[in-house]
Design a protein around this motif. Structure first.
Motif, PDB file in Angstrom:
ATOM      1  N   ASN A  26      -0.244   1.625  -8.928  1.00 25.94           N
ATOM      2  CA  ASN A  26       0.892   0.875  -8.422  1.00 25.94           C
ATOM      3  C   ASN A  26       2.184   1.298  -9.108  1.00 25.94           C
ATOM      4  O   ASN A  26       2.413   0.996 -10.270  1.00 25.94           O
ATOM      5  N   ASN A  27       3.040   1.968  -8.338  1.00 20.62           N
ATOM      6  CA  ASN A  27       4.374   2.337  -8.815  1.00 20.62           C
ATOM      7  C   ASN A  27       5.455   1.502  -8.145  1.00 20.62           C
ATOM      8  O   ASN A  27       6.633   1.839  -8.230  1.00 20.62           O
ATOM      9  N   LEU A  28       5.054   0.429  -7.472  1.00 21.20           N
ATOM     10  CA  LEU A  28       6.022  -0.463  -6.839  1.00 21.20           C
ATOM     11  C   LEU A  28       6.444  -1.549  -7.824  1.00 21.20           C
ATOM     12  O   LEU A  28       5.813  -1.745  -8.856  1.00 21.20           O
ATOM     13  N   ASP A  29       7.471  -2.270  -7.469  1.00 18.37           N
ATOM     14  CA  ASP A  29       7.961  -3.364  -8.314  1.00 18.37           C
ATOM     15  C   ASP A  29       7.296  -4.695  -7.982  1.00 18.37           C
ATOM     16  O   ASP A  29       7.815  -5.748  -8.338  1.00 18.37           O
ATOM     17  N   GLU A  30       6.171  -4.639  -7.268  1.00 18.58           N
ATOM     18  CA  GLU A  30       5.457  -5.846  -6.890  1.00 18.58           C
ATOM     19  C   GLU A  30       3.965  -5.553  -6.883  1.00 18.58           C
ATOM     20  O   GLU A  30       3.546  -4.404  -6.869  1.00 18.58           O
ATOM     21  N   ASP A  31       3.161  -6.605  -6.874  1.00 16.28           N
ATOM     22  CA  ASP A  31       1.709  -6.442  -6.852  1.00 16.28           C
ATOM     23  C   ASP A  31       1.263  -5.809  -5.532  1.00 16.28           C
ATOM     24  O   ASP A  31       1.918  -5.977  -4.501  1.00 16.28           O
ATOM     25  N   VAL A  32       0.139  -5.096  -5.587  1.00 19.74           N
ATOM     26  CA  VAL A  32      -0.405  -4.419  -4.413  1.00 19.74           C
ATOM     27  C   VAL A  32      -1.917  -4.635  -4.378  1.00 19.74           C
ATOM     28  O   VAL A  32      -2.573  -4.651  -5.415  1.00 19.74           O
ATOM     29  N   THR A  33      -2.462  -4.777  -3.175  1.00 18.15           N
ATOM     30  CA  THR A  33      -3.902  -4.679  -2.945  1.00 18.15           C
ATOM     31  C   THR A  33      -4.092  -3.918  -1.640  1.00 18.15           C
ATOM     32  O   THR A  33      -3.182  -3.848  -0.814  1.00 18.15           O
ATOM     33  N   LEU A  34      -5.275  -3.339  -1.469  1.00 23.39           N
ATOM     34  CA  LEU A  34      -5.600  -2.635  -0.232  1.00 23.39           C
ATOM     35  C   LEU A  34      -6.745  -3.346   0.475  1.00 23.39           C
ATOM     36  O   LEU A  34      -7.687  -3.820  -0.167  1.00 23.39           O
ATOM     37  N   HIS A  35      -6.652  -3.369   1.794  1.00 19.57           N
ATOM     38  CA  HIS A  35      -7.695  -3.958   2.631  1.00 19.57           C
ATOM     39  C   HIS A  35      -8.204  -2.882   3.576  1.00 19.57           C
ATOM     40  O   HIS A  35      -7.411  -2.152   4.166  1.00 19.57           O
ATOM     41  N   PHE A  36      -9.514  -2.780   3.707  1.00 19.84           N
ATOM     42  CA  PHE A  36     -10.146  -1.788   4.570  1.00 19.84           C
ATOM     43  C   PHE A  36     -10.531  -2.521   5.852  1.00 19.84           C
ATOM     44  O   PHE A  36     -11.627  -3.052   5.987  1.00 19.84           O
ATOM     45  N   HIS A  37      -9.592  -2.574   6.773  1.00 19.20           N
ATOM     46  CA  HIS A  37      -9.657  -3.445   7.939  1.00 19.20           C
ATOM     47  C   HIS A  37     -10.825  -3.080   8.847  1.00 19.20           C
ATOM     48  O   HIS A  37     -10.966  -1.947   9.275  1.00 19.20           O
ATOM     49  N   GLY A  38     -11.673  -4.065   9.115  1.00 22.18           N
ATOM     50  CA  GLY A  38     -12.810  -3.894   9.994  1.00 22.18           C
ATOM     51  C   GLY A  38     -14.120  -3.649   9.273  1.00 22.18           C
ATOM     52  O   GLY A  38     -15.181  -3.758   9.868  1.00 22.18           O
TER      53      GLY A  38
END
Length: 103
Positions: A26-38
């Motif tokens: 994470n190089n963003l200024d906010e939290d991140v998560t990933l979802h593997f849709h389906g």
């Protein structure tokens, strides 16, 4: 939002029975998560599902989380951020799982 310096992010491809390992840095200024849709994250892999504050805490700025799970069902899916506003800004990618035995 670019992935590895590219937009659009490249498609992720795998075969049924192989493991997926994606390191989210994470190089963003906010939290991140990933979802593997389906994809159903069965067999003890709920932590890999990505809905922020439901199955996973957000990955903080400067931190890394490795998504690691087996592929079990062929099809065309997509990966997207599960943090508000990030996937419309580009944090999304096609996810294709093939099966050699499927005609």
């Amino acid at each position: 939002i670019e992935v590895n310096g590219a937009w659009p992010p490249p498609a992720v491809q795998a075969e049924v029975g192989k493991r997926i390992r994606i390191a989210l840095v994470n190089n963003l200024d906010e939290d991140v998560t990933l979802h593997f849709h389906g994809l159903l994250q069965e067999g003890g892999y709920n932590l890999m599902d990505g809905p922020q504050h439901l199955t996973q805490s957000g990955v903080k700025k400067g931190k890394t989380f490795v998504y690691d799970f087996p592929t079990n069902k062929p099809g065309t899916y997509w990966i997207h951020s599960h943090a508000p506003g990030q996937y419309p800004k580009g944090l999304r990618s096609p996810f294709i799982i093939t099966d050699r035995t499927d005609p």
